[in-house]
Scaffold this motif. Structure first.
Motif, short mmCIF file in Angstrom:
data_model
loop_
_atom_site.label_atom_id
_atom_site.label_comp_id
_atom_site.label_asym_id
_atom_site.label_seq_id
_atom_site.Cartn_x
_atom_site.Cartn_y
_atom_site.Cartn_z
N SER A 13 0.81 -1.22 0.00
CA SER A 13 0.00 0.00 0.00
C SER A 13 0.84 1.27 0.00
CB SER A 13 -0.95 0.02 1.20
OG SER A 13 -0.21 -0.04 2.42
N ASP A 14 2.17 1.11 0.17
CA ASP A 14 3.05 2.27 0.04
C ASP A 14 3.04 2.83 -1.38
OD1 ASP A 14 3.74 2.17 2.66
OD2 ASP A 14 5.75 1.37 2.38
N LEU A 15 2.42 2.12 -2.30
CA LEU A 15 2.25 2.66 -3.65
C LEU A 15 1.58 4.04 -3.60
CD1 LEU A 15 2.36 2.21 -6.77
CD2 LEU A 15 0.08 1.16 -6.56
N GLY A 16 0.71 4.22 -2.61
CA GLY A 16 0.05 5.51 -2.45
C GLY A 16 1.03 6.65 -2.19
N PHE A 17 2.14 6.35 -1.48
CA PHE A 17 3.14 7.39 -1.24
C PHE A 17 3.84 7.78 -2.54
CE2 PHE A 17 2.83 5.50 3.04
CZ PHE A 17 2.66 6.66 3.79
N LEU A 18 4.05 6.82 -3.43
CA LEU A 18 4.73 7.11 -4.69
C LEU A 18 3.83 7.90 -5.64
CD1 LEU A 18 6.60 3.76 -5.46
CD2 LEU A 18 7.27 5.66 -3.98
N LEU A 19 2.54 7.59 -5.61
CA LEU A 19 1.59 8.29 -6.48
C LEU A 19 1.09 9.59 -5.87
CD1 LEU A 19 -0.55 5.25 -7.72
CD2 LEU A 19 1.09 6.58 -9.07
N PHE A 98 -0.59 12.57 -12.03
CA PHE A 98 0.57 11.89 -11.45
C PHE A 98 1.86 12.64 -11.77
CE2 PHE A 98 -2.06 7.80 -12.05
CZ PHE A 98 -2.61 7.92 -10.78
N ARG A 99 1.77 13.95 -11.82
CA ARG A 99 2.93 14.77 -12.22
C ARG A 99 4.12 14.54 -11.32
NH1 ARG A 99 1.52 20.88 -12.47
NH2 ARG A 99 0.18 20.03 -14.11
N THR A 100 3.91 14.57 -10.01
CA THR A 100 5.02 14.39 -9.08
C THR A 100 5.57 12.98 -9.15
OG1 THR A 100 4.01 16.03 -7.61
CG2 THR A 100 5.75 14.67 -6.68
N ALA A 101 4.69 11.99 -9.29
CA ALA A 101 5.14 10.60 -9.40
C ALA A 101 6.02 10.40 -10.62
CB ALA A 101 3.93 9.66 -9.47
N GLY A 104 9.67 11.02 -10.08
CA GLY A 104 10.38 10.07 -9.25
C GLY A 104 10.64 10.57 -7.84
N ARG A 105 9.99 11.67 -7.45
CA ARG A 105 10.23 12.23 -6.12
C ARG A 105 9.22 11.69 -5.11
NH1 ARG A 105 8.41 16.41 -3.08
NH2 ARG A 105 7.04 17.23 -4.71
N SER A 106 9.74 11.23 -4.00
CA SER A 106 8.89 10.82 -2.88
C SER A 106 9.67 11.10 -1.60
CB SER A 106 8.52 9.33 -2.96
OG SER A 106 7.78 8.95 -1.81
N ASP A 107 9.26 12.13 -0.88
CA ASP A 107 9.98 12.51 0.34
C ASP A 107 9.81 11.48 1.44
OD1 ASP A 107 10.71 14.83 -0.97
OD2 ASP A 107 9.03 16.00 -0.17
N THR A 108 8.69 10.76 1.43
CA THR A 108 8.43 9.80 2.50
C THR A 108 8.99 8.41 2.19
OG1 THR A 108 6.27 9.41 1.50
CG2 THR A 108 6.37 10.98 3.32
N ARG A 109 9.07 8.03 0.92
CA ARG A 109 9.58 6.70 0.54
C ARG A 109 10.61 6.85 -0.60
NH1 ARG A 109 6.88 6.18 4.42
NH2 ARG A 109 5.41 4.48 4.95
N PRO A 110 11.68 7.57 -0.37
CA PRO A 110 12.65 7.80 -1.46
C PRO A 110 13.28 6.51 -1.98
CG PRO A 110 13.55 8.52 0.63
CD PRO A 110 12.11 8.21 0.88
#
Length: 459
Positions: A13-19, A98-101, A104-110
């Motif tokens: 479910s960490d997919l949500g952090f990436l998206l 999904f612009r941020t995804a 490739g940026r994810s501050d919580t799950r880099p």
């Protein structure tokens, strides 16, 4: 139209952090093409699926002056496949929702954002215009396992056969950002159509989304041509940029203090050097697909332009890039493309104002450099010679380039600044030329510039 992205693994479910979309919420976004809904049909610790559903308002599309199709009759604006076909509209939704995804940026799950994940992606009602099995042809070279399921024209009448639409399932291990960028580019390529006017900024979008995979794709030309809606000037520009990248180990980025990419600064530096020596009759030896020739043809001060290359196929591509068939007779008479080698004596390039070797000599075996000197400085003997080549001192500043590796797999060598100057000084002394050295790109205090230029003037 529907896109689903599934990830199976620990803490799926960490997919949500990436998206950057919460699995527990239904989110709706109002876009220029309609309303996009993001929701999660499943979200467990073992498997998570995110869905992007795009609802298109065909009446709204017709009323929006920025958007529009190519239908030639008025009813075609209303009766078409745009509300359900996974085409450029879905690509736009991916790019906005999904612009941020995609960055490739994810501050919580880099660490997860940087990892290749086991992904399953499904696209519904994907159009495939003109080429059977096109989805497989486009995605498989990237490493995806592709399953295309054709959609019948009417399930009640199987004898009518299959439509040009299919449901596409992709399975593979990719960074999520990379997968999204590939789909963003290839959806309008499959459809061979865009719902909006294609302007110059599409080139930048293509190059950014295609970074790291497009330059090496075997169908690069098809992708570029279809993505840019067959607009020849833009296709030529994008192609020349991708050719510069080619199979490079490192993609040369804009240098730190400028917005222009290095390939552009290199060509501009060569043109500036040609102007400094008042050259009007110029040969670009090893011209490739015309990255420099395009600039020369556009400048009327260059009255005779010769492009040479060992590859007949490359010269054919250069002819297309330059649109020679579309030029007037007078303009076309300025340009000649001839098959030749930098190591051969060729009477057709003798006695010119200048000869350019732009990123050529590093592709020549070192033991053949004497033949280059003999053909260019001895036999052709122009008033000026301009040579550009990578500066290997600068390679250490490319973090993605392993130590000891060249920027391009076809390079036979890459010179330091001292090595370049040693070779150039010897050539100038032996052949009656003076030589001046110039930097191309921002100059590092210890490593110099990424590209070095030698300007020879005949004494």
């Amino acid at each position: 139209m529907l896109l689903t992205i599934s990830y199976s693994g620990a803490d799926a479910s960490d997919l949500g952090f990436l998206l950057h979309k919460h699995p527990g919420k239904l989110q709706t976004f109002s876009l220029s093409v309609g309303n996009a809904h993001v929701f999660y049909p499943e979200a467990t610790d073992e498997r998570c699926t995110a869905a992007l559903l795009l609802e298109v308002d065909p009446i709204g599309l017709v009323r929006n002056k920025r958007l529009g199709g190519s239908d030639s009759f008025s009813l075609g604006h209303y009766v078409n496949d745009r509300p359900y076909a996974s085409s450029s509209m879905l690509a736009v939704a991916i790019g906005q929702v999904f612009r941020t995804a995609m960055t490739g940026r994810s501050d919580t799950r880099p660490e997860l954002a940087a990892a290749a994940l086991p992904l399953e992606i499904e696209l519904t009602s994907v159009p495939s215009k003109g080429i059977d099995g096109l989805a497989s042809r486009l995605f498989e070279p990237l490493g995806w396992k592709v399953v295309e399921t054709a959609i019948p024209l009417d399930p009640e009448f199987p004898e009518w056969g299959e439509s040009r639409y299919s449901n596409v399932r992709l399975v593979g291990g990719f960074r999520l950002s990379e997968a999204l960028r590939q789909i963003y580019v290839l959806l309008p390529v499959l459809d061979d159509s865009k719902h909006y006017w294609v302007s110059d900024d599409e080139i930048g979008k293509l190059l950014r989304a295609g970074e790291g995979w497009l330059s090496e794709h075997p169908d690069r030309e098809l992708i570029t041509r279809r993505y840019l809606a067959h607009q020849r000037s833009m296709v030529a520009d994008a192609t020349s940029r991708l050719v510069e990248v080619g199979d490079d180990v490192v993609v040369e980025p804009p240098t730190p203090n400028t917005s222009a990419p290095l390939y552009q600064m290199r060509a501009e530096a060569v043109v500036a050097a040609l102007k400094d020596v008042s050259a009007h009759r110029v040969a670009d030896v090893g011209c490739g697909e015309g990255a420099l020739l395009r600039r020369l043809v556009a400048d009327p001060s260059f009255t005779e332009i010769i492009g040479t290359d060992v590859s007949a196929r490359t010269l054919t591509a250069a002819e297309e890039v330059l649109h020679l068939r579309d030029l007037s007779d007078r303009q076309r008479a300025r340009v000649r493309l001839i098959q030749s080698s930098v190591t051969y004596h060729d009477a057709r390039i003798r006695g010119l104002d200048a000869i350019v070797l732009m990123e050529v000599i590093e592709h020549v075996d070192p033991e053949r450099l004497a033949a280059v000197e003999s053909s260019v400085f001895g036999d052709a003997r122009p008033e000026a010679v301009i040579v550009t080549t990578p500066n290997s001192d600068y390679n250490a500043l490319y973090p993605s380039l392993p130590a000891g590796r060249f920027r391009h797999p076809d390079h036979r060598f890459e010179w330091t600044r001292a090595e370049m100057r040693g070779w150039a000084a010897g050539v100038a002394d032996r052949n009656g030329y003076s030589v001046e050295y110039r930097a191309i790109g921002d100059v590092d205090t210890s490593a110099g510039s990424p590209t070095q230029l030698a300007l020879f003037r005949r004494i």
